[in-house]
Design a protein around this motif. Structure first.
Motif, PDB file in Angstrom:
ATOM      1  N   THR A 267      38.815  49.692  37.606  1.00  0.00           N
ATOM      2  CA  THR A 267      40.229  49.896  37.552  1.00  0.00           C
ATOM      3  C   THR A 267      40.559  51.337  38.088  1.00  0.00           C
ATOM      4  O   THR A 267      39.678  52.136  37.891  1.00  0.00           O
ATOM      5  CB  THR A 267      40.912  49.627  36.070  1.00  0.00           C
ATOM      6  N   PRO A 268      41.567  51.631  38.809  1.00  0.00           N
ATOM      7  CA  PRO A 268      42.245  52.769  39.447  1.00  0.00           C
ATOM      8  C   PRO A 268      41.912  54.014  38.214  1.00  0.00           C
ATOM      9  O   PRO A 268      41.558  55.017  38.776  1.00  0.00           O
ATOM     10  CB  PRO A 268      43.583  52.588  39.709  1.00  0.00           C
ATOM     11  N   ASP A 269      42.070  53.590  37.001  1.00  0.00           N
ATOM     12  CA  ASP A 269      42.077  54.846  36.118  1.00  0.00           C
ATOM     13  C   ASP A 269      40.431  54.837  35.413  1.00  0.00           C
ATOM     14  O   ASP A 269      40.228  55.653  35.027  1.00  0.00           O
ATOM     15  CB  ASP A 269      42.947  54.540  34.929  1.00  0.00           C
ATOM     16  N   GLY A 270      39.637  54.020  36.185  1.00  0.00           N
ATOM     17  CA  GLY A 270      38.034  54.123  35.945  1.00  0.00           C
ATOM     18  C   GLY A 270      37.871  53.733  34.819  1.00  0.00           C
ATOM     19  O   GLY A 270      36.628  53.836  34.192  1.00  0.00           O
ATOM     20  N   LYS A 271      38.701  53.375  33.783  1.00  0.00           N
ATOM     21  CA  LYS A 271      38.292  52.831  32.396  1.00  0.00           C
ATOM     22  C   LYS A 271      37.739  51.572  32.510  1.00  0.00           C
ATOM     23  O   LYS A 271      36.845  51.330  31.306  1.00  0.00           O
ATOM     24  CB  LYS A 271      39.788  52.765  31.772  1.00  0.00           C
ATOM     25  N   ILE A 272      37.975  50.523  33.152  1.00  0.00           N
ATOM     26  CA  ILE A 272      37.324  49.260  32.974  1.00  0.00           C
ATOM     27  C   ILE A 272      36.327  48.905  34.101  1.00  0.00           C
ATOM     28  O   ILE A 272      36.863  49.277  35.485  1.00  0.00           O
ATOM     29  CB  ILE A 272      38.377  48.060  32.683  1.00  0.00           C
ATOM     30  N   SER A 273      35.413  48.319  33.928  1.00  0.00           N
ATOM     31  CA  SER A 273      34.476  47.773  35.192  1.00  0.00           C
ATOM     32  C   SER A 273      34.527  46.193  35.182  1.00  0.00           C
ATOM     33  O   SER A 273      34.174  45.673  34.332  1.00  0.00           O
ATOM     34  CB  SER A 273      33.162  48.276  35.032  1.00  0.00           C
ATOM     35  N   TYR A 274      34.910  45.661  36.453  1.00  0.00           N
ATOM     36  CA  TYR A 274      34.964  44.233  36.600  1.00  0.00           C
ATOM     37  C   TYR A 274      33.839  43.821  37.438  1.00  0.00           C
ATOM     38  O   TYR A 274      33.718  44.622  38.450  1.00  0.00           O
ATOM     39  CB  TYR A 274      36.309  43.890  37.038  1.00  0.00           C
ATOM     40  N   TRP A 275      33.138  42.990  37.197  1.00  0.00           N
ATOM     41  CA  TRP A 275      32.229  42.360  37.943  1.00  0.00           C
ATOM     42  C   TRP A 275      32.734  41.256  38.947  1.00  0.00           C
ATOM     43  O   TRP A 275      33.417  40.412  38.385  1.00  0.00           O
ATOM     44  CB  TRP A 275      31.097  41.904  37.224  1.00  0.00           C
ATOM     45  N   THR A 276      32.481  41.353  40.213  1.00  0.00           N
ATOM     46  CA  THR A 276      33.054  40.355  41.104  1.00  0.00           C
ATOM     47  C   THR A 276      32.082  39.993  41.933  1.00  0.00           C
ATOM     48  O   THR A 276      30.680  40.497  41.848  1.00  0.00           O
ATOM     49  CB  THR A 276      34.180  41.056  42.165  1.00  0.00           C
ATOM     50  N   ILE A 277      32.158  38.798  42.632  1.00  0.00           N
ATOM     51  CA  ILE A 277      31.348  38.399  43.580  1.00  0.00           C
ATOM     52  C   ILE A 277      31.795  38.673  45.148  1.00  0.00           C
ATOM     53  O   ILE A 277      32.855  38.307  45.716  1.00  0.00           O
ATOM     54  CB  ILE A 277      31.084  36.738  43.470  1.00  0.00           C
ATOM     55  N   LYS A 278      30.934  39.238  46.093  1.00  0.00           N
ATOM     56  CA  LYS A 278      31.191  39.668  47.210  1.00  0.00           C
ATOM     57  C   LYS A 278      31.754  38.438  47.873  1.00  0.00           C
ATOM     58  O   LYS A 278      31.251  37.459  48.050  1.00  0.00           O
ATOM     59  CB  LYS A 278      29.949  40.074  47.936  1.00  0.00           C
ATOM     60  N   PRO A 279      32.913  38.542  48.483  1.00  0.00           N
ATOM     61  CA  PRO A 279      33.643  37.421  48.873  1.00  0.00           C
ATOM     62  C   PRO A 279      32.996  36.455  50.007  1.00  0.00           C
ATOM     63  O   PRO A 279      32.725  35.417  49.990  1.00  0.00           O
ATOM     64  CB  PRO A 279      35.029  37.968  49.535  1.00  0.00           C
ATOM     65  N   GLU A 280      32.288  37.201  50.990  1.00  0.00           N
ATOM     66  CA  GLU A 280      31.585  36.470  52.013  1.00  0.00           C
ATOM     67  C   GLU A 280      30.161  35.880  51.511  1.00  0.00           C
ATOM     68  O   GLU A 280      29.671  35.000  52.165  1.00  0.00           O
ATOM     69  CB  GLU A 280      31.306  37.229  53.162  1.00  0.00           C
TER      70      GLU A 280
END
Ligand SMILES: [Mg+2]
Ligand SMILES: [Mg+2]
Lengths: 387, 387
Positions: A230-243
């Motif tokens: 998140t922009p505030d650097g507080k939370i990390s989310y895991w995502t999947i590279k879209p391609e």
DNA sequence: TGGCTGTTTATAAACAGTTAA
DNA sequence: AATTAACTGTTTATAAACAGC
């Protein structure tokens, strides 16, 4: 055998049994799956198909240890006709000792609890069918996986409910299932843990704590998993590279563009061919036309095939069609599935829909004499062999 | 401490001791290196610097277990002055019990056999100095690594010659050394095996056979290693992806563009800064100016530093400067080393050559409150924090 | 058939940085 | 506020399954 087209490699069985917590260490022997492939066609006897207690679109199929795959398929065909369209599209396979039909239903009512977990179900798009290890998932495209745990008589104390068996998916696959279950396709590490524990109780109940280490390891290791803050650097989310995201979920491994047919040979796969210059070769590739699987395979025989050779061809075709579906632009850096042109008619006989290819293949390098690889792109050097 | 700038992370010590073949299993305890960092400056006493028996450019340095790093450096400085220019550029460090000077020389004459190996030395560019585990390599840029094995008194039977100690390099590093030792920068698997066995006899003599599995695993796993086939497809060569190849060899870990100075703070590193909009932050990055390390680090204090804080800063700077040197184009997708702008003067005091940066930083995201990462690029989401 | 080569997955662990207790 | 413990993330090492030659 009827293996399915386009089933991704990440859904193949993981290689070995799993870390169990100390308490279960003694029963390890009974798990070391080895009979998973001894699938013999036999009568349907003993197979029970039970409606899921809460999900009209789901069936629970109890498969005795003695039953072969063909019996299972027969039983499902019967049930499918019985139910008409739209029929069930989720199949939970239980193998081994199971109680009565009611007990089976109770099993699933008792365990579809994803409500008292902090993060679970927030996005409202979660799949809620818990899945167990000896489970097969049959999808609309005919994908079938079966594992039959080898129960040994000498440990009757084994609490071997299907809810405590290890699922047949790799960590990479499960993480994708988890993340793709969220609308926004992002999850925190804790949410991933919880999703997996909710859908595969094995990890909550039986696996050694090291399984979380493995999840983190997989998230870091594979480029397809990307961490965003998140922009505030507080939370990390895991995502999947879209391609790289094929949108795999537990509910739907692959959305076929074509209605699956009864043929045991994959028809949905679009296959194209083109003559390679100065060679009697033909390029065979998966759809879409402008893209190819990053794989080059040379079949060593070019005469009209006998049945044995045809079988080899068919197996290879099937295996390749199950490969990782990362399609790449056609270039000579990314060689393609390549057969001798005399096999075009053989493919057509086998109901493989061959169409001429119109672009790109002109730059293909000459047909190499041999090959080795398992799904990776192969590169060739420019000049002659160098020392 | 005087750690060296730009020493790549791939040259740091591997994490744990290594698989040994059954025969040596009993001596494992004596290896678990733990004292590697207790380097104290002491007198030069006991340090012997011996000319290599066959290589005029090489020195063999025998370091007693009690000697500190400073003594070693002093001894080398003396020897270097003594030899003049061009002085020795290869330093083989032996620690622990070693025999007389002649015995030391004999050690290297007896073991520089890379002639009765099929592929070894074909390219004529191989390094031929065998290297052992308790070895330090000092390079012209001052890169020094030291390990002092903890000899235990209770096993005098230990054949702990330096030639049988595990080298301090990771598999990935050793493979790079091997491939880069060839003129054409390609090697077959067998050649890699042989190069490693020739230069690190540990693998021939002591390691369990599984080390070859690990080599293959590393070749496959890391994208930097690419397999190329001869046009006829008969031979596979392993190469290093050119854009990832830093040209590391055992002889030269880094070719400095600037003459290394006596300062313990890295001067060769070019560092730039720029104000980040709406922040009192400064971007600090390594050369070249248009590129940055894919790393963002926020130092949590912004007041004029006291000596303790300065030490923290210096350590962090050093660690970052040793990081993997994969430089990436400046963008907000690839955050940079980031300090508070009040620290500019502090850096300058520390002889860090700070220069204003003129491009690219305008797109930098605001200074996040916290961070976590160890060398990876970090990504930020576009909007506000999402659930 | 068995050994070699190559690709993956699983597991354990070292270690750094952050957050919670 | 300082310490500690737990959590998160990145790497390396090792073993092994499995495919193709
Ligand atoms: Mg990742
Ligand atoms: Mg590779």
């Amino acid at each position: 055998m009827m293996s399915s087209p386009r089933r991704p490699i990440i859904l193949t069985r993981r290689k070995r049994p799993f870390q169990r917590s100390e308490a279960d260490e003694t029963q390890n022997k009974s798990y070391t799956a080895s009979g998973a492939r001894s699938v013999s066609a036999s009568a349907q006897d003993g197979i029970r198909v039970v409606d899921h207690p809460t999900r009209p679109e789901a069936l629970v199929v109890v498969v005795p240890e003695t039953a072969g795959l063909q019996s299972v398929l027969d039983a499902l065909t019967v049930k499918r006709k019985e139910r008409g369209t739209p029929g069930p599209n989720k199949f939970i396979f239980l193998s081994g000792r199971c109680g009565s039909d009611d007990e089976v239903k109770a099993l699933f009512q008792a365990t579809s609890e994803n409500k008292n977990r902090p993060e679970a179900g927030v996005a409202g798009n979660d799949q809620t069918l818990p899945n167990s290890g000896c489970t097969c998932k049959e999808k609309f495209d005919g994908c079938v996986q079966l594992q039959e745990p080898q129960h040994t008589e000498e440990d009757p104390s084994a609490v071997k409910g299907p809810l405590s068996e290890r699922p047949p998916y790799s960590y990479m696959a499960m993480i994708q299932f988890a993340i793709n279950s969220k609308k926004n396709k992002m999850m925190t590490l804790k949410e991933i843990y919880n999703w997996i524990e909710d859908h595969f109780p094995y990890f909550r109940n039986i696996a050694k704590p090291g399984w979380k280490n493995s999840i983190r390891h997989n998230l870091s290791l594979h480029d397809m998993f990307i961490r965003e803050s998140t922009p505030d650097g507080k939370i990390s989310y895991w995502t999947i590279k879209p391609e790289a995201n094929r949108g795999l979920t537990l509910d739907q491994v692959y959305k076929p563009a074509v209605e699956p047919a009864a043929s045991s040979f994959p028809q949905a796969m679009q296959v194209c061919y083109q003559q390679v210059p100065n060679e009697s070769s033909v390029v065979v590739m998966s759809a879409p036309v402008a893209e190819v699987e990053e794989e080059r395979v040379c079949i060593p025989f070019s005469e009209p095939c006998n049945s044995e050779q045809k079988e080899i061809l068919r197996k290879r075709y099937e295996r390749i069609s199950r490969r990782k579906q990362r399609l790449v632009p056609l270039s000579n850096e990314e060689p393609v599935l390549l057969f001798d042109s005399s096999l075009v008619s053989t493919f057509q006989e086998m109901e493989c829909d061959l169409k001429p290819l119109t672009k790109g293949a002109a730059q293909l390098p000459p047909h190499p004499a041999s090959h080795r690889s398992r799904g990776r792109a192969r590169r060739w050097m420019k000049g002659t062999s160098t020392a």
